[in-house]
Design an enzyme around this catalytic site. Structure first.
Site, PDB file in Angstrom:
ATOM      1  N   VAL A   1       5.267  -2.753   3.642  1.00  0.00           N
ATOM      2  CA  VAL A   1       4.217  -1.831   3.226  1.00  0.00           C
ATOM      3  C   VAL A   1       2.965  -2.645   2.952  1.00  0.00           C
ATOM      4  O   VAL A   1       3.026  -3.858   2.738  1.00  0.00           O
ATOM      5  CB  VAL A   1       4.617  -1.021   1.972  1.00  0.00           C
ATOM      6  CG1 VAL A   1       5.708  -0.021   2.300  1.00  0.00           C
ATOM      7  CG2 VAL A   1       5.050  -1.938   0.849  1.00  0.00           C
ATOM      8  N   SER A   2       1.805  -1.965   2.946  1.00  0.00           N
ATOM      9  CA  SER A   2       0.537  -2.691   2.895  1.00  0.00           C
ATOM     10  C   SER A   2       0.168  -3.191   1.510  1.00  0.00           C
ATOM     11  O   SER A   2      -0.493  -4.217   1.374  1.00  0.00           O
ATOM     12  CB  SER A   2      -0.594  -1.801   3.434  1.00  0.00           C
ATOM     13  OG  SER A   2      -0.341  -1.458   4.785  1.00  0.00           O
ATOM     14  N   THR A   3       0.548  -2.482   0.452  1.00  0.00           N
ATOM     15  CA  THR A   3       0.153  -2.880  -0.898  1.00  0.00           C
ATOM     16  C   THR A   3       1.343  -2.860  -1.828  1.00  0.00           C
ATOM     17  O   THR A   3       2.387  -2.263  -1.542  1.00  0.00           O
ATOM     18  CB  THR A   3      -0.924  -1.928  -1.463  1.00  0.00           C
ATOM     19  OG1 THR A   3      -0.345  -0.627  -1.627  1.00  0.00           O
ATOM     20  CG2 THR A   3      -2.126  -1.843  -0.522  1.00  0.00           C
TER      21      THR A   3
END
Length: 307
Positions: free
Chosen positions: A23-25
């Site tokens: 996931v990105s964050t």
């Protein structure tokens, strides 16, 4: 009912299914991806938090480095693994070199099947076409800009604006990291095997025999970057102990042998004479027995794999 015998030539691997969820964050969660991966049979799932715009993914790099032959790396979607087609192809190439496989649950990419391999070849052709089109567009844009009296390039960089210079520096660092990672599976194992017992000069000699045009300083810089990103152990940067001249010759002979294992002892000796390397006793004429002694030492030290 007669059982249908299994096809011994089937590509279907017998190793582990290892999931990779990204996931990105830090605020986002990987639970949804994990559920799909476990439903697909993955007992082990590696999690990563990182922007999709960056190739710097330590968990993925470690997974690809440590995956075993016959294992399959599984993702929910291609965009969870790679930021571009070229990045995807580089990762799959690394897996293939280790005898491992790749599968995407939502896309027709499965390197254990002929259909999946065909889709991968199509992606490779698309990537090649994309590079050619980008090159042509860039050339056309530069030509048009010159015809209109405009200078090519970024005006902010030409004017030395601090914010644009900072962006350019960040982009250069990202591009450097991408280049380093794209070939790390080919040269980093050599570094791990030789450091810190051997000098950077010795290792660059060995890599040069394998087709890498590394200088000692460029090689040390690349390893320092890998260490800073958590993709290599910091012990690789420890200072090398003093070594007798014979150790340098051993490294050189091991590098010549690694670059072409079909060379005979006499052919290696001839190469050493052409390089004006002196024998361990200071002579100018190399005997095959001297080459054999150095190769045997290299195998005992782990510099070469024993036959």
């Amino acid at each position: 009912m007669t059982k249908t015998p299994r096809n011994p030539s089937s590509r279907r691997p017998q190793g582990r299914l290892i999931g990779y969820a990204r996931v990105s964050t830090d605020e986002q969660a990987t639970e949804a991806q994990e559920m799909e991966l476990r439903s697909a049979g993955c007992d082990t799932i590696i999690q990563e938090h990182g922007s999709g715009a960056s190739r710097t993914r330590p968990a993925l790099a470690r997974l690809v480095r440590e995956i075993g032959a016959g294992d399959t790396l599984v993702v929910v979607r291609l965009d969870r693994l790679a930021r571009s087609v070229s990045h995807l192809l580089n990762v799959i190439e690394e897996l293939t070199s280790k005898g491992a496989y790749f599968r995407s649950l939502s896309d027709p990419i499965d390197t254990t099947t002929p259909q999946g391999m065909f889709s991968l070849q199509v992606l490779g052709a698309v990537a090649q076409l994309e590079r050619a089109l980008n090159s042509e567009r860039t050339k056309a844009g530069v030509k048009a800009a010159k015809a209109n009296g405009r200078l090519p390039g970024n005006p902010g960089v030409r004017e030395r604006r601090p914010e644009m210079l900072a962006k350019m520096t960040a982009a250069q660092k990202a591009a450097y990291g991408a280049r380093i990672q794209s070939t790390a599976n080919q040269w980093l194992p050599v570094v791990r095997r030789m450091r810190p017992d051997h000098t950077w000069d010795d290792i660059s000699r060995v890599l040069k025999q394998r087709g890498f045009d590394w200088t000692p300083e460029r090689l040390r810089r690349a390893v320092r970057w890998m260490v800073s990103e958590g993709m290599a152990d910091k012990s690789l940067l420890r200072k090398s102990p003093p070594r007798p001249p014979e150790d340098r010759l051993m490294t050189l002979v091991a590098g010549i042998h690694s670059s072409n294992p079909e060379l005979t002892l006499r052919e290696i000796a001839n190469q050493l004479e052409r390089l004006h390397e002196r024998t361990p006793r200071g002579g100018t004429r190399w005997a095959p027995s001297s080459v054999k002694n150095l190769l045997d030492r290299a195998k005992r030290s782990g510099l070469l794999e024993a036959a």
